[in-house]
Write a protein that holds these residues in place. Structure first.
Motif, PDB file in Angstrom:
ATOM      1  N   LEU A  11       3.159  53.334 -16.962  1.00 24.24           N
ATOM      2  CA  LEU A  11       4.411  52.986 -17.628  1.00 24.24           C
ATOM      3  C   LEU A  11       5.579  53.040 -16.641  1.00 24.24           C
ATOM      4  CD1 LEU A  11       3.973  54.937 -20.999  1.00 24.24           C
ATOM      5  CD2 LEU A  11       3.567  52.500 -20.551  1.00 24.24           C
ATOM      6  N   ARG A  12       5.562  54.055 -15.782  1.00 22.66           N
ATOM      7  CA  ARG A  12       6.632  54.165 -14.778  1.00 22.66           C
ATOM      8  C   ARG A  12       6.588  52.987 -13.816  1.00 22.66           C
ATOM      9  NH1 ARG A  12       7.228  56.094  -9.580  1.00 22.66           N
ATOM     10  NH2 ARG A  12       9.239  57.063  -9.104  1.00 22.66           N
ATOM     11  N   LEU A  13       5.393  52.616 -13.352  1.00 22.44           N
ATOM     12  CA  LEU A  13       5.280  51.486 -12.432  1.00 22.44           C
ATOM     13  C   LEU A  13       5.743  50.194 -13.088  1.00 22.44           C
ATOM     14  CD1 LEU A  13       1.827  52.301 -10.787  1.00 22.44           C
ATOM     15  CD2 LEU A  13       4.089  52.537  -9.736  1.00 22.44           C
ATOM     16  N   LEU A  14       5.384  50.006 -14.355  1.00 23.06           N
ATOM     17  CA  LEU A  14       5.828  48.807 -15.069  1.00 23.06           C
ATOM     18  C   LEU A  14       7.340  48.800 -15.230  1.00 23.06           C
ATOM     19  CD1 LEU A  14       3.062  48.606 -17.816  1.00 23.06           C
ATOM     20  CD2 LEU A  14       3.442  46.943 -15.968  1.00 23.06           C
ATOM     21  N   TRP A  15       7.898  49.948 -15.575  1.00 24.96           N
ATOM     22  CA  TRP A  15       9.346  50.031 -15.776  1.00 24.96           C
ATOM     23  C   TRP A  15      10.099  49.808 -14.466  1.00 24.96           C
ATOM     24  CZ3 TRP A  15      12.643  49.828 -19.633  1.00 24.96           C
ATOM     25  CH2 TRP A  15      13.956  50.244 -19.429  1.00 24.96           C
ATOM     26  N   ARG A  16       9.668  50.490 -13.395  1.00 27.71           N
ATOM     27  CA  ARG A  16      10.342  50.312 -12.101  1.00 27.71           C
ATOM     28  C   ARG A  16      10.193  48.886 -11.602  1.00 27.71           C
ATOM     29  NH1 ARG A  16      11.225  55.048  -8.717  1.00 27.71           N
ATOM     30  NH2 ARG A  16      12.469  53.520  -7.578  1.00 27.71           N
ATOM     31  N   GLY A  17       9.062  48.258 -11.940  1.00 23.50           N
ATOM     32  CA  GLY A  17       8.827  46.893 -11.490  1.00 23.50           C
ATOM     33  C   GLY A  17       9.741  45.865 -12.119  1.00 23.50           C
ATOM     34  N   ARG A  18      10.421  46.222 -13.216  1.00 25.60           N
ATOM     35  CA  ARG A  18      11.376  45.288 -13.813  1.00 25.60           C
ATOM     36  C   ARG A  18      12.512  44.989 -12.860  1.00 25.60           C
ATOM     37  NH1 ARG A  18      14.106  47.581 -17.438  1.00 25.60           N
ATOM     38  NH2 ARG A  18      14.670  45.779 -18.735  1.00 25.60           N
ATOM     39  N   ARG A  19      12.877  45.975 -12.046  1.00 21.63           N
ATOM     40  CA  ARG A  19      13.987  45.793 -11.106  1.00 21.63           C
ATOM     41  C   ARG A  19      13.505  45.604  -9.674  1.00 21.63           C
ATOM     42  NH1 ARG A  19      18.187  50.536 -12.301  1.00 21.63           N
ATOM     43  NH2 ARG A  19      19.495  49.251 -10.942  1.00 21.63           N
ATOM     44  N   GLU A  20      12.286  46.066  -9.388  1.00 23.34           N
ATOM     45  CA  GLU A  20      11.738  45.972  -8.032  1.00 23.34           C
ATOM     46  C   GLU A  20      10.268  45.581  -8.145  1.00 23.34           C
ATOM     47  OE1 GLU A  20      11.949  48.610  -3.909  1.00 23.34           O
ATOM     48  OE2 GLU A  20      12.680  49.433  -5.789  1.00 23.34           O
ATOM     49  N   ARG A  21       9.993  44.288  -8.009  1.00 22.24           N
ATOM     50  CA  ARG A  21       8.671  43.746  -8.338  1.00 22.24           C
ATOM     51  C   ARG A  21       7.547  44.316  -7.493  1.00 22.24           C
ATOM     52  NH1 ARG A  21       9.098  39.240 -11.752  1.00 22.24           N
ATOM     53  NH2 ARG A  21      10.918  39.693 -13.046  1.00 22.24           N
ATOM     54  N   GLY A  22       7.872  44.928  -6.375  1.00 26.21           N
ATOM     55  CA  GLY A  22       6.839  45.524  -5.540  1.00 26.21           C
ATOM     56  C   GLY A  22       6.039  46.604  -6.246  1.00 26.21           C
ATOM     57  N   TYR A  23       6.629  47.217  -7.276  1.00 26.71           N
ATOM     58  CA  TYR A  23       5.902  48.245  -8.022  1.00 26.71           C
ATOM     59  C   TYR A  23       4.780  47.649  -8.865  1.00 26.71           C
ATOM     60  CZ  TYR A  23       9.131  52.012  -6.847  1.00 26.71           C
ATOM     61  OH  TYR A  23       9.849  52.977  -6.171  1.00 26.71           O
ATOM     62  N   TRP A  24       4.742  46.346  -9.032  1.00 25.92           N
ATOM     63  CA  TRP A  24       3.692  45.711  -9.830  1.00 25.92           C
ATOM     64  C   TRP A  24       2.485  45.311  -8.983  1.00 25.92           C
ATOM     65  CZ3 TRP A  24       6.965  41.910 -13.337  1.00 25.92           C
ATOM     66  CH2 TRP A  24       7.700  42.693 -14.244  1.00 25.92           C
ATOM     67  N   ARG A  25       2.568  45.540  -7.674  1.00 32.17           N
ATOM     68  CA  ARG A  25       1.489  45.115  -6.784  1.00 32.17           C
ATOM     69  C   ARG A  25       0.773  46.320  -6.166  1.00 32.17           C
ATOM     70  NH1 ARG A  25       5.560  41.146  -5.775  1.00 32.17           N
ATOM     71  NH2 ARG A  25       6.444  42.308  -4.028  1.00 32.17           N
ATOM     72  N   HIS A  26      -0.462  46.076  -5.724  1.00 33.89           N
ATOM     73  CA  HIS A  26      -1.267  47.064  -4.988  1.00 33.89           C
ATOM     74  C   HIS A  26      -1.547  48.325  -5.815  1.00 33.89           C
ATOM     75  CE1 HIS A  26      -0.457  44.550  -1.505  1.00 33.89           C
ATOM     76  NE2 HIS A  26       0.836  44.725  -1.681  1.00 33.89           N
ATOM     77  N   TRP A  27      -1.789  48.180  -7.106  1.00 33.87           N
ATOM     78  CA  TRP A  27      -2.063  49.358  -7.929  1.00 33.87           C
ATOM     79  C   TRP A  27      -3.352  50.054  -7.504  1.00 33.87           C
ATOM     80  CZ3 TRP A  27      -0.626  49.411 -13.787  1.00 33.87           C
ATOM     81  CH2 TRP A  27       0.749  49.183 -13.924  1.00 33.87           C
ATOM     82  N   GLY A  28      -4.315  49.299  -7.019  1.00 36.24           N
ATOM     83  CA  GLY A  28      -5.571  49.918  -6.592  1.00 36.24           C
ATOM     84  C   GLY A  28      -5.373  50.923  -5.485  1.00 36.24           C
ATOM     85  N   GLU A  29      -4.429  50.640  -4.576  1.00 39.42           N
ATOM     86  CA  GLU A  29      -4.166  51.574  -3.483  1.00 39.42           C
ATOM     87  C   GLU A  29      -3.653  52.912  -4.003  1.00 39.42           C
ATOM     88  OE1 GLU A  29      -2.893  48.076  -0.298  1.00 39.42           O
ATOM     89  OE2 GLU A  29      -1.464  49.663  -0.814  1.00 39.42           O
ATOM     90  N   ARG A  30      -2.947  52.909  -5.116  1.00 38.05           N
ATOM     91  CA  ARG A  30      -2.387  54.151  -5.660  1.00 38.05           C
ATOM     92  C   ARG A  30      -3.463  55.044  -6.275  1.00 38.05           C
ATOM     93  NH1 ARG A  30       3.137  54.027  -5.450  1.00 38.05           N
ATOM     94  NH2 ARG A  30       4.153  51.990  -5.309  1.00 38.05           N
ATOM     95  N   LEU A  31      -4.697  54.498  -6.359  1.00 34.81           N
ATOM     96  CA  LEU A  31      -5.846  55.287  -6.802  1.00 34.81           C
ATOM     97  C   LEU A  31      -6.924  55.363  -5.723  1.00 34.81           C
ATOM     98  CD1 LEU A  31      -6.136  53.851 -10.423  1.00 34.81           C
ATOM     99  CD2 LEU A  31      -5.210  56.081  -9.750  1.00 34.81           C
ATOM    100  N   ALA A  32      -6.589  54.916  -4.502  1.00 35.03           N
ATOM    101  CA  ALA A  32      -7.540  54.901  -3.371  1.00 35.03           C
ATOM    102  C   ALA A  32      -8.756  54.054  -3.689  1.00 35.03           C
ATOM    103  CB  ALA A  32      -7.948  56.317  -2.969  1.00 35.03           C
ATOM    104  N   LEU A  33      -8.537  52.908  -4.334  1.00 40.05           N
ATOM    105  CA  LEU A  33      -9.624  51.996  -4.642  1.00 40.05           C
ATOM    106  C   LEU A  33      -9.608  50.827  -3.666  1.00 40.05           C
ATOM    107  CD1 LEU A  33      -9.283  51.895  -8.529  1.00 40.05           C
ATOM    108  CD2 LEU A  33     -10.865  53.272  -7.175  1.00 40.05           C
TER     109      LEU A  33
END
Length: 435
Positions: free
Chosen positions: A26-48
């Motif tokens: 939810l935080r990544l989605l919310w932050r991504g509204r103003r800074e689209r970079g938060y919507w990318r590379h989610w797998g890296e945030r889980l070491a996938l």
């Protein structure tokens, strides 16, 4: 009793992580509204996904300031160990963009996973770093535990710890002590930082100075700043750099009420996601303005404010100004780095709240390179005095250059502690990209 306290601290920390888990997307989605970079590379945030590199010199820098501060240290280590691959991790899109701009031609750049035990074990198993360098104060218990179990010695580089942050870490004293005890080397910026870290449990602590003094202003940006100054009509220029929430309103109101029309205010917010918000504040103040991103030629003389909505050009802004205010210090936010302004030879103004850069600010004021003001009205009053007093500006600028030069050398000192760890770790992992 110490073991019981550690167990309690670990339990509280793991419970906090468990409760936070559903909020992360939810935080990544919310932050991504103003800074689209938060919507990318989610797998890296889980070491996938595939490992970017193995057997690397690994540096973690949370965002822009830490990523820039790492530059002289990275240069020193690459000169001493040219064959070691470099892995950079960060937490923010702006930190990632800064890493790509500064190191993209040689480094592997990914997001650091959130500090869950499984993610950190997975990261260390895949990456197998020779040594890990955590910039400033990045104490993540599961990261530290996983790195030590993987045989990667850790260094806390350019370490700083304000009294406020120390009180926060002291709320989980046993866990903080256990984390710091597992760090092989702590390279602290100042004696006060070293003392606070030792009190919390750090063992091998050395005062090495601030790496930010070793960042030389790029010649290309100095030239760019001089070109801007010519296009702006050679008006008196007051720069408000790295401003934060709550500061722009105060600054714009005081500027509109007290500053002559020939003075140009260049306003550069700290966070790019606030560019549009700050543009709205300038409009609400009734001041004619232009955006740096939309400015091609010369600046209209009627323009009162130039909004610095560009990335990676802060040295150019300093080079183009006559007086620089360094933000984050009017509001109780701890201030931002004033060393860059001093290294360009510009007189510096700071507000009353500089606890994140306490030592550098104190030294700059003692060297007559900076002045402290109490509020926005005091800021504009002192700025106007300096804009009308060329000899004082020149004297403060020269003092700033001497101040910056006097405190260089931290990169060599920190690298001297890291190089033996990096060399001894060369045999543990085979460097290069995995299959």
């Amino acid at each position: 009793m110490p073991t019981l306290r550690l167990l309690l601290d670990w339990t509280l920390y793991r419970l906090a992580l468990l409760l936070a888990a559903p909020l992360i997307p939810l935080r990544l989605l919310w932050r991504g509204r103003r800074e689209r970079g938060y919507w990318r590379h989610w797998g890296e945030r889980l070491a996938l996904g595939p490992a970017p590199v193995t057997g690397a010199l690994w540096i973690h820098a949370v965002s822009v300031g830490e990523m820039r501060a790492a530059q002289p240290l990275i240069n020193a280590l690459r000169a001493a160990h040219p064959d070691a691959p470099v892995l950079l991790t960060c937490m923010t899109p702006t930190g990632r963009a800064t890493a790509e701009a500064l190191y993209g031609d040689f480094a592997h750049i990914v997001y650091l996973p959130y500090d869950y035990a499984g993610s950190m074990r997975r990261l260390m198993r895949r990456v197998r770093p020779r040594v890990g360098i955590l910039m400033e104060t990045e104490l993540w218990p599961n990261l530290i535990h996983a790195a030590v179990r993987a045989g990667a010695p850790l260094v806390l580089a350019n370490a700083r710890l304000s009294e406020r942050s120390a009180r926060g870490y002291a709320r989980l004293p046993a866990l903080t002590r256990a984390c710091l005890a597992r760090v092989a080397v702590v390279a602290a910026q100042t004696g006060a930082d070293a003392a606070r870290l030792e009190k919390l449990g750090a063992a091998s602590v050395h005062v090495t100075g601030n790496l930010k003094f070793d960042i030389a202003p790029p010649a290309a940006q100095l030239e760019l700043g001089a070109a801007w100054k010519a296009k702006w009509g050679r008006r008196p220029v007051l720069l408000a750099a790295s401003t934060r929430e709550g500061e722009e309103v105060l600054l714009l109101r005081a500027f509109a009420e007290t500053v002559p029309a020939d003075v140009l205010l260049v306003l550069v917010p700290r966070h790019p996601q606030r560019f549009d918000e700050v543009a709205g504040l300038i409009e609400a103040a009734g001041l004619a303005y232009r955006r740096r991103s939309l400015l091609d030629g010369e600046l209209d003389p009627q323009t009162r404010v130039l909004l610095g909505d560009s990335l990676g050009e802060l040295f150019a802004y300093y080079a183009a100004c006559d007086v620089a205010f360094v933000g984050g210090s009017l509001a109780p936010l701890g201030g931002q780095n004033l060393i860059e302004a001093a290294s360009v030879g510009r007189p510096v103004l700071v507000g009353p709240h500089t606890f994140n850069f306490e030592e550098a600010t104190r030294l700059a004021i003692e060297a007559d390179a900076a002045l402290r003001v109490d509020d926005a009205d005091g800021l504009l009053k002192n700025a106007l005095k300096l804009l009308n007093d060329a000899p004082t500006r020149a004297r403060m600028g020269e003092a700033g250059l001497a101040f910056a030069a006097r405190h260089r050398g931290a990169a060599v000192r920190v690298a001297a502690f890291i190089s033996p760890l990096l060399a001894s770790g060369a045999g543990r992992s085979r460097p290069g990209r995995p299959d």
